[in-house]
Design an enzyme around this catalytic site. Structure first.
Site, mmCIF file in Angstrom:
data_model
loop_
_atom_site.group_PDB
_atom_site.id
_atom_site.type_symbol
_atom_site.label_atom_id
_atom_site.label_comp_id
_atom_site.label_asym_id
_atom_site.label_seq_id
_atom_site.Cartn_x
_atom_site.Cartn_y
_atom_site.Cartn_z
ATOM 1 N N THR A 169 0.865 -1.182 0.000
ATOM 2 C CA THR A 169 0.000 0.000 0.000
ATOM 3 C C THR A 169 0.897 1.225 0.000
ATOM 4 O O THR A 169 1.965 1.216 0.612
ATOM 5 C CB THR A 169 -0.864 -0.013 1.281
ATOM 6 N N VAL A 198 -13.467 -3.938 1.412
ATOM 7 C CA VAL A 198 -12.794 -2.646 1.481
ATOM 8 C C VAL A 198 -12.102 -2.561 2.836
ATOM 9 O O VAL A 198 -12.712 -2.842 3.868
ATOM 10 C CB VAL A 198 -13.798 -1.483 1.326
ATOM 11 N N GLY A 199 -10.828 -2.177 2.818
ATOM 12 C CA GLY A 199 -10.063 -2.067 4.056
ATOM 13 C C GLY A 199 -10.088 -0.649 4.605
ATOM 14 O O GLY A 199 -10.989 0.145 4.324
HETATM 15 N N1 ASP Z 1 -4.239 -1.409 4.751
HETATM 16 C C1 ASP Z 1 -4.382 -2.138 3.506
HETATM 17 C C2 ASP Z 1 -5.697 -2.862 3.514
HETATM 18 O O1 ASP Z 1 -6.037 -3.432 4.522
HETATM 19 C C3 ASP Z 1 -3.294 -3.123 3.256
HETATM 20 C C4 ASP Z 1 -1.912 -2.655 3.625
HETATM 21 O O2 ASP Z 1 -1.700 -1.488 3.874
HETATM 22 O O3 ASP Z 1 -1.017 -3.496 3.677
HETATM 23 O O4 ASP Z 1 -6.353 -2.890 2.503
#
Ligand code: ASP
Length: 323
Positions: A169, A198-199
């Protein structure tokens, strides 16, 4: 009053394999420079974080834009957010499959209104309506990610339950010469995620936040955990209460572990130009360019503030902005 502009970027926090350290550090360095050029030209912090995040989305090294990890259905679904600390305006998109630079679509959402957050086909239609080209979803997929997905599907159980699954990310925070802050975050999310998942990344106050009266922040890591503690909104509030960005970032990650068992990384920048970079993962890719032109990029490791420095980069050749 003129401020010393500066930009900080990250390229994800996870267990970055050694052979990927250089591309991650170099990619962050290029992105920080792209954002810095924008600031140096006197343009806004919003322009700078968009430029930096676009550079990271275009780099297939990272889990953002082309090169993102695949979901359980073998597709790329992208999430992004951008926020302007001057006005608290924001734009966000999620689960888009036909846009090359979701951060730019998020900016269109922010500026063209009337909504803040669009998802899926509606977001893509908004992109088309506002003149952004739509691409074939296949164009976002690279061989590395297809192979990881196939290994997972073949039953190797790769990455799904692994802590610190492949990620990458990306995000940026910037301060411009008018003293305004901005933040942006972009991601392909977690590998093998459920389609439609969705994160934290595109959620305001979770994946990114920016307020000229406190700070700007971008998060990465375990999205299901980060969203439960409103990671970036809370870290900015901590800075407003008097903590330095570095203290606030470290405290937030302690809280993340204590309350949720989650892990992650944060970049935080305040209006005075003080910034923090912190993570609770084995590595975090980062870069910054300071007001005097100092450039640093690398892969951070725990208990070692700069970690492994990457690239040629010590300085771009200072004195770029005067008070
Ligand atoms: N935070 C991102 C998500 O959960 C993944 C990441 O940052 O590694 O979609």
């Amino acid at each position: 009053m003129t401020f010393h502009p500066l930009i900080v970027v990250h390229g994800g926090a996870w267990k970055i394999p050694e052979e990927e350290h250089t591309p991650h550090g170099e990619g962050c360095r290029r992105a920080a420079l792209a954002g810095w050029e924008v600031l140096r030209a006197g343009r806004s912090a919003v322009d700078a974080v968009e430029a930096a995040v676009r550079a990271l989305e275009d780099d297939p090294t990272f889990d953002a834009g082309r090169g993102s990890c695949l979901n359980a259905a073998g597709e790329v679904e992208l999430d992004a957010i951008i926020m302007d600390g001057r006005t608290l305006s924001l734009g966000a998109v999620a689960a888009v499959r036909r846009v090359r630079n979701p951060v730019t679509l998020a900016r269109r959402v922010m500026e063209k209104g009337p909504h803040n957050f669009l998802v899926g086909s509606g977001a893509e239609e908004f992109a088309r309506y506002h003149g952004m080209p739509l691409i074939s979803p296949e164009e976002l997929i690279v061989a590395r990610e297809r192979a990881r997905w196939e290994a997972w599907r073949a039953g190797n159980g790769l990455y799904t339950e692994n802590l610190f699954a492949p990620s990458g990310t990306v995000g940026a925070v910037a301060l411009d010469r008018e003293g305004h802050l901005a933040a942006a975050t972009s991601t392909g999310g977690k590998p093998n995620k459920w389609p439609g998942r969705v994160g934290d990344s595109p959620l305001v106050g979770c994946g990114a936040y920016a307020d000229d009266r406190s700070a700007a922040a971008s998060a990465t890591g375990d999205g299901e955990a980060l969203m439960r503690i409103l990671a970036t909104g809370t870290v900015c509030a901590q800075v407003a209460r008097g903590h330095s960005p570095q203290e606030a970032a470290e405290e937030m990650l302690r809280l993340l572990a204590e309350r949720t068992g989650g892990y992650g990384g944060l970049i935080v920048l305040d209006p005075r130009g003080r910034f923090g970079i912190a993570h609770t993962t084995p590595h975090m890719a980062w870069a910054y360019v300071l007001g005097d032109g100092t450039l640093r990029a690398g892969i951070r490791v725990p208990n070692c503030p700069e970690g492994i420095l990457c690239g040629r980069g010590a300085t771009t050749g200072g004195g770029l902005v005067s008070r």
